[in-house]
Scaffold this active site. Structure first.
Site, PDB file in Angstrom:
ATOM      1  N   HIS A 150       0.822  -1.207   0.000  1.00  0.00           N
ATOM      2  CA  HIS A 150       0.000   0.000   0.000  1.00  0.00           C
ATOM      3  C   HIS A 150       0.856   1.258   0.000  1.00  0.00           C
ATOM      4  O   HIS A 150       0.494   2.270  -0.589  1.00  0.00           O
ATOM      5  CB  HIS A 150      -0.933  -0.007   1.218  1.00  0.00           C
ATOM      6  CG  HIS A 150      -2.031  -1.009   1.111  1.00  0.00           C
ATOM      7  ND1 HIS A 150      -2.902  -1.281   2.121  1.00  0.00           N
ATOM      8  CD2 HIS A 150      -2.404  -1.816   0.080  1.00  0.00           C
ATOM      9  CE1 HIS A 150      -3.772  -2.198   1.728  1.00  0.00           C
ATOM     10  NE2 HIS A 150      -3.484  -2.546   0.500  1.00  0.00           N
ATOM     11  N   GLU A 183       0.051 -18.549 -20.264  1.00  0.00           N
ATOM     12  CA  GLU A 183       1.158 -18.294 -19.344  1.00  0.00           C
ATOM     13  C   GLU A 183       1.771 -19.604 -18.840  1.00  0.00           C
ATOM     14  O   GLU A 183       2.720 -19.586 -18.055  1.00  0.00           O
ATOM     15  CB  GLU A 183       0.674 -17.451 -18.165  1.00  0.00           C
ATOM     16  CG  GLU A 183      -0.580 -17.992 -17.506  1.00  0.00           C
ATOM     17  CD  GLU A 183      -1.261 -16.977 -16.600  1.00  0.00           C
ATOM     18  OE1 GLU A 183      -0.581 -16.059 -16.115  1.00  0.00           O
ATOM     19  OE2 GLU A 183      -2.481 -17.114 -16.369  1.00  0.00           O
ATOM     20  N   CYS A 230       0.112  -8.777 -21.970  1.00  0.00           N
ATOM     21  CA  CYS A 230      -0.302  -7.923 -20.856  1.00  0.00           C
ATOM     22  C   CYS A 230       0.666  -7.968 -19.675  1.00  0.00           C
ATOM     23  O   CYS A 230       0.388  -7.414 -18.618  1.00  0.00           O
ATOM     24  CB  CYS A 230      -1.704  -8.295 -20.383  1.00  0.00           C
ATOM     25  SG  CYS A 230      -1.880  -9.995 -19.817  1.00  0.00           S
TER      26      CYS A 230
END
Length: 578
Positions: free
Chosen positions: A191, A437, A508
């Site tokens: 965070h 992936e 991505c």
């Protein structure tokens, strides 16, 4: 001069004196209390919890004012911890059973929970221990009625150096003379790092023991571009960084001028530029990006820091609100890629801890094991598609076989039929795609492609699985190599297979946001790059300076090379890094 390597948490360069935040080494003594005082200690603790919740409410309002509502949701995780019986009940039980003070009981309970967090395999879960520590610190301050102001002595623009900064600390940096900050611990998903990005403040984390090597007032260069700090730099290095700082500032200004120009190479080869979007991390320049669509909406956050799965209504509101931002452009929603470490908190029953959750019950595997999770998420997505003009695309994570794709496809068809029977028909056809992936999916793509509308290559996991390197393990981190011949050859194999079947292919992962790797990806024929917000305009600028024919020749040369060193030398020569 000392150079310390860490993790780039927020881009930019800062130069200035160090302001060293000394760690809180307050020792909490084990204090026995008489049985007659147990009720009093419990009341003290309850009052501290109540006061801490009020503090968090105030912090949430402050964050919302400074950074917006998306970042205010970060405080919600702290509020959840503050009501979590794993902490609160544990503290009270220790007070009652061991007859110890509330302070010492809190210290013991927090330490025990931290050990449990450290045992988790996935980095984003381990980092929740910092949120726990922040809540415990707040509770301790309210118990002792001793508030700390770590930044009160800052008199001039400085770079904060600390072993750790809690989110509650970071919130207060915006109004101080802070040029940037560096911490010994932490990662990109903490965070603290996310708040730094929202403030557009350079930050480097994960520096190990940098705080012990730096003294107050030392001249420091903080490079948030590559994740290093330089302590007391030599005059030549200092001069070069000051020039680079000016160059970056000018480059950021000039990038805004290309936002409305086409996403194409200098010779007119079109490449779609999508954006990776997290509703919690809105980017200031969002409206200037002019992206071709949303390439990756990660949905794991909806399931995190809670004990019950999110409802259909809750998910629907998030997907609808997100899709409305993209008008009629594509919006790619990835089904939640939840790992084995988290499922015990979702009301799914007791499960044994997985030794290797990266290869365990995660992604589509978890959804097939608990189909009610997949059913609810698909209903919420299809329901949103009936309300928005955006072209909704659903992406399946962690695909390893065509059978998994067929199972999801069957459920999706049933959900669409069910919703249409209820009068909720998608405004545009809903597409289904597979995230490639896992090597087995790449090598069996001929069976998967007839079942899907598109393919997206998740390079982050693909690289770690191809080379057998845990990308968050510092012992082998240097082996994680996008320039490995197997990586480029596998991407080429996937692109060629998709081209034969007329299916678009995107990337991505972080590789798409690396300007030096983009020429290889374009040359291999990738149709879509899905980019991180902070790199969007940089990649667009790089793309517009490329020649497609040159990129094709470069890529073909690379896939014929037999070593990473050869490919890196080719990359550096092409990009002018030598």
């Amino acid at each position: 001069m000392i150079i310390v390597k860490g993790i780039a948490a927020s881009p930019g360069i800062a130069i200035g004196p160090a302001y060293l935040v000394k760690p809180d080494n307050t020792a909490i003594e084990r204090r026995k209390i008489p049985s007659t005082n147990i009720g009093w200690e419990l009341r003290r603790f309850d009052e501290a919890v109540e006061k801490s919740m009020a503090d968090l409410e105030a912090s949430q309002a402050q964050v919302k004012t400074l950074f917006g509502s998306k970042y205010a949701k970060l405080i919600a995780a702290h509020k959840l911890i503050l009501t979590d019986p794993l902490l609160i009940t544990a503290v009270k039980e220790k007070i009652e059973k061991e007859q110890i003070s509330a302070e010492y009981a809190l210290s013991c309970a927090a330490r025990e929970l931290t050990v449990k967090f450290d045992a988790l395999k996935e980095e984003r879960f381990r980092e929740r221990k910092y949120d726990l520590a922040d809540v415990a610190k707040r509770l301790f301050e309210n118990l002792t009625q001793k508030k700390q102001n770590k930044f009160s002595a800052i008199k001039e623009p400085s770079i904060i150096i600390a072993h750790n900064l809690f989110p509650s600390d970071t919130i207060n940096l915006k109004s101080k003379n802070v040029l940037g900050f560096a911490t010994d611990i932490g990662g990109k998903t903490s965070h603290t790092a996310l708040l730094a990005q929202s403030m557009q403040m350079p930050a480097v984390v994960g520096l190990s023991d940098a705080s012990s090597q730096i003294k107050d007032g030392d001249l420091v260069i903080l490079d948030g571009e590559i994740g290093v700090i330089i302590i007391n730099p030599e005059p030549k290095i200092l001069k070069e960084y000051k020039a680079e700082q000016i160059k970056i500032d000018k480059a950021e200004e000039s990038l805004q001028q290309i936002s409305s120009l086409p996403n194409e190479t200098s010779d007119g080869h079109k490449v779609s530029l999508y954006i990776n979007y997290d509703p919690r991390r809105d980017f200031k320049a969002w409206d200037n990006f002019r992206s071709d669509g949303l390439g990756l909406l990660r949905t794991e956050f909806i399931y995190m820091d809670r004990f019950d799965p999110p409802t259909e209504e809750e998910q629907y509101q998030i997907y609808k609100k997100t899709a409305l931002r993209f008008d009629k452009r594509p919006v790619t929603i990835r089904l939640a890629d939840l790992g084995g470490d988290k499922i015990t908190q979702l009301g799914l029953g007791r499960r044994e801890k997985e030794d290797n959750p990266f290869m365990g019950c995660r992604g589509v595997r978890l959804f097939l094991k608990y189909p009610e999770l997949m059913y609810t998420q698909l209903r919420a997505i299809v329901r949103a598609s009936a309300e928005v003009e955006a072209r909704i695309k659903i992406m399946i994570p962690m695909v390893s076989s065509v059978e998994e794709v067929k199972e999801v496809k069957k459920v999706l068809k049933a959900v669409i039929k069910e919703m249409e029977d209820q009068g909720k028909t998608p405004r545009q056809p809903v597409s289904l795609g597979a995230m490639i992936e896992v090597p087995s999916a790449a090598l069996s793509l001929d069976g998967i492609l007839p079942e899907v509308d598109f393919v997206s290559i998740g390079t982050n996991d693909l690289i770690q699985y191809l080379i057998a390197v845990d990308r968050v393990n510092q012992e082998v981190a240097e082996l994680y190599d996008p320039c490995h011949p197997a990586v480029l050859r596998t991407i080429n194999f996937i692109v060629q297979a998709c081209r034969k079947k007329g299916k678009p292919v995107s990337i991505c992962g972080e590789m798409a946001s690396d300007p030096d790797m983009v020429p290889f990806l374009i040359g291999l024929g990738v149709d879509i790059l899905s980019l991180s917000p902070r790199m969007f305009l940089r990649i667009k600028s790089a793309l517009r300076g490329l020649n497609f024919e040159d990129c094709s020749n470069l890529a073909q040369a690379a896939i014929l090379m037999s070593s990473s060193e050869e490919i890196r030398n080719l990359k550096d020569t092409y990009n002018g890094n030598e």
